[in-house]
Design an enzyme around this catalytic site. Structure first.
Site, PDB file in Angstrom:
ATOM      1  N   GLY A  26       0.654  -1.273   0.085  1.00 33.05           N
ATOM      2  CA  GLY A  26       0.095  -0.083  -0.053  1.00 33.05           C
ATOM      3  C   GLY A  26       0.877   1.293   0.116  1.00 33.05           C
ATOM      4  N   SER A  81       3.383   1.963  -1.953  1.00 33.09           N
ATOM      5  CA  SER A  81       3.867   2.212  -3.080  1.00 33.09           C
ATOM      6  C   SER A  81       2.921   2.472  -4.333  1.00 33.09           C
ATOM      7  CB  SER A  81       4.668   1.162  -3.728  1.00 33.09           C
ATOM      8  OG  SER A  81       6.009   0.891  -2.910  1.00 33.09           O
ATOM      9  N   ASP A 139      -0.972  -2.398  -6.372  1.00 28.98           N
ATOM     10  CA  ASP A 139      -1.171  -3.381  -5.273  1.00 28.98           C
ATOM     11  C   ASP A 139      -1.730  -4.727  -6.090  1.00 28.98           C
ATOM     12  OD1 ASP A 139      -1.796  -4.967  -3.190  1.00 28.98           O
ATOM     13  OD2 ASP A 139      -2.749  -3.342  -2.050  1.00 28.98           O
ATOM     14  N   HIS A 177      10.743  -9.730   1.359  1.00 26.19           N
ATOM     15  CA  HIS A 177      10.518 -11.020   0.403  1.00 26.19           C
ATOM     16  C   HIS A 177      11.507 -10.734  -0.766  1.00 26.19           C
ATOM     17  CE1 HIS A 177       6.118 -10.879   1.824  1.00 26.19           C
ATOM     18  NE2 HIS A 177       7.009 -11.706   2.605  1.00 26.19           N
ATOM     19  N   CYS A 226      25.414 -21.870 -16.835  1.00 24.97           N
ATOM     20  CA  CYS A 226      24.767 -23.378 -16.980  1.00 24.97           C
ATOM     21  C   CYS A 226      23.730 -23.263 -17.657  1.00 24.97           C
ATOM     22  CB  CYS A 226      24.581 -23.627 -15.470  1.00 24.97           C
ATOM     23  SG  CYS A 226      23.122 -22.887 -14.533  1.00 24.97           S
ATOM     24  N   SER A 257      -1.746  -5.962   4.375  1.00 26.09           N
ATOM     25  CA  SER A 257      -2.924  -6.625   4.701  1.00 26.09           C
ATOM     26  C   SER A 257      -2.735  -7.664   5.837  1.00 26.09           C
ATOM     27  CB  SER A 257      -3.501  -7.299   3.618  1.00 26.09           C
ATOM     28  OG  SER A 257      -2.742  -8.266   3.246  1.00 26.09           O
ATOM     29  N   ASN A 260      -3.571   2.471   7.032  1.00 28.83           N
ATOM     30  CA  ASN A 260      -4.013   1.694   6.210  1.00 28.83           C
ATOM     31  C   ASN A 260      -5.462   2.008   5.795  1.00 28.83           C
ATOM     32  OD1 ASN A 260      -3.135  -0.359   4.475  1.00 28.83           O
ATOM     33  ND2 ASN A 260      -4.471  -1.827   5.526  1.00 28.83           N
ATOM     34  N   LYS A 261      -5.860   1.612   4.438  1.00 24.09           N
ATOM     35  CA  LYS A 261      -7.434   2.115   3.873  1.00 24.09           C
ATOM     36  C   LYS A 261      -8.132   1.393   4.673  1.00 24.09           C
ATOM     37  CE  LYS A 261      -6.256   4.408  -0.486  1.00 24.09           C
ATOM     38  NZ  LYS A 261      -6.545   4.084  -2.081  1.00 24.09           N
TER      39      LYS A 261
END
Length: 337
Positions: free
Chosen positions: A56, A58, A65, A156, A191, A230, A253-254
């Site tokens: 959220g 970004s 999102d 992440h 490879c 979330s 947050n929204k």
């Protein structure tokens, strides 16, 4: 080693010893508002702030999102996937990499600029109040917003580096971008294995740096600021449980998230957000657009002009050149600092 040991001990205390009623009442003085948090900051109560950031923050940079109906997950369904999450499955990628590379095409040609929230991290660091930012985002906008890499944990992974999934040789991110934009399949020159940015897929391990640092940071945290998430994905979602019971927790947050009422990994946890519970004594919900709510906090602190000034000085944008600079270890993506 000392800080890791202390972190483990503090977690044990957190698990087995609960604060008194009087101690709970003193956290926010019964006032679950941004104003009370701002008052504590002005009084010098909080000096080791940890921020937890999700997709959220970004959105105002133009990055969709992927959890939303108009996000990348919905767009990926045009590839007739078994489910949208398959795009980020290592097993699926090894068999059918084209959908993930198509998603990368949505990032690479754009130039995304850090938001006010990204600049807020930089501001906290400049004031000596920031312990760490833990982000679910892979876009590296925290770095482009001026945050020192030592203050950032990219839970992440990140878009600004790339490796072969076979032999793990590092590949230039600019080369990967060029091949992706030409609808090619990036291959290792050693490879011939598939190459992808260092985004953590399902089936891959979370960076050990995250595990080690969280053990140290969360028990030391004295104010937890959460934004744009979330809190549906573990182990990131579990971080809100790891701070001391007397630490205020704020969600920008929204929509409400991570509460006892929400379906998800925190639903059965006694440490989920308790915004709407009668026994809430430390959780604050700042509902709305992340940038607007961060601005509201900064206005109460008298920091608004400083925040806007840092944001205006930000010269970095997310594009091929800056991704390559970040991979090469170059800094100075923000001017005037």
């Amino acid at each position: 080693f000392f800080f890791v040991t202390m972190g483990v001990l503090r977690w044990l205390v957190h698990l087995f010893f609960k604060p008194s009623t009087e101690a709970k009442a003193s956290v926010l003085n019964g006032n679950h508002s941004l104003g009370e948090v701002a008052k504590g900051l002005q009084e010098g109560k909080y000096k080791r702030i940890v921020c937890l950031a999700g997709a959220g923050i970004s959105v105002n940079a133009g990055i969709p999102d992927f959890r939303s109906k108009a996000g990348m997950y919905a767009l990926a369904q045009q590839w007739d996937l078994p489910d949208p999450w398959a795009v980020f499955s290592l097993d699926f990628f090894l068999q059918r990499p084209e959908p993930f590379y198509w998603l990368l095409q949505q990032y690479f040609p754009k130039e995304f600029r850090p938001t006010l929230t990204h600049s807020f991290f930089h501001l906290l660091d400049r004031k000596g109040l920031l312990l760490r930012v833990y982000t679910q985002n892979v876009d590296c906008l925290e770095l482009l917003g001026g945050l020192d890499s030592d203050r950032l944990i990219q839970v992440h992974g990140k878009l600004c580096d790339a490796h072969c999934v076979g032999c793990h040789k590092q590949m230039p991110i600019a080369q990967v971008q060029t091949e992706v934009m030409q609808n090619g399949t990036p291959r290792c020159d050693q490879c011939q294995g598939l190459v992808k940015p260092d985004v953590v897929f399902f089936g891959e391990d979370i960076p050990m740096k995250f595990v080690r640092q969280a053990i140290v940071d969360l028990p030391r945290c004295d104010l937890l600021l959460c934004m744009g998430s979330s809190f549906q994905v573990t182990p990131f979602a579990n971080l809100i449980e790891k701070v001391d019971d007397l630490v205020p927790r704020v969600l920008f947050n929204k929509d409400s998230a991570g509460t006892l009422e929400d379906p998800g990994p925190l639903a059965a946890s006694g440490q989920a957000f308790r915004f709407h519970s009668p026994d809430n004594y430390r959780d604050v919900f700042a509902q709305g657009d992340c940038d607007e709510q961060i601005l509201a906090l900064c206005r109460q602190l008298g920091w608004e002009q400083e925040l806007r000034g840092l944001h205006e000085q930000c010269s970095g944008v997310l594009n091929a050149a800056t991704l390559q600079r970040l991979q090469d270890g170059q800094t100075g993506v923000v001017s005037g600092t």
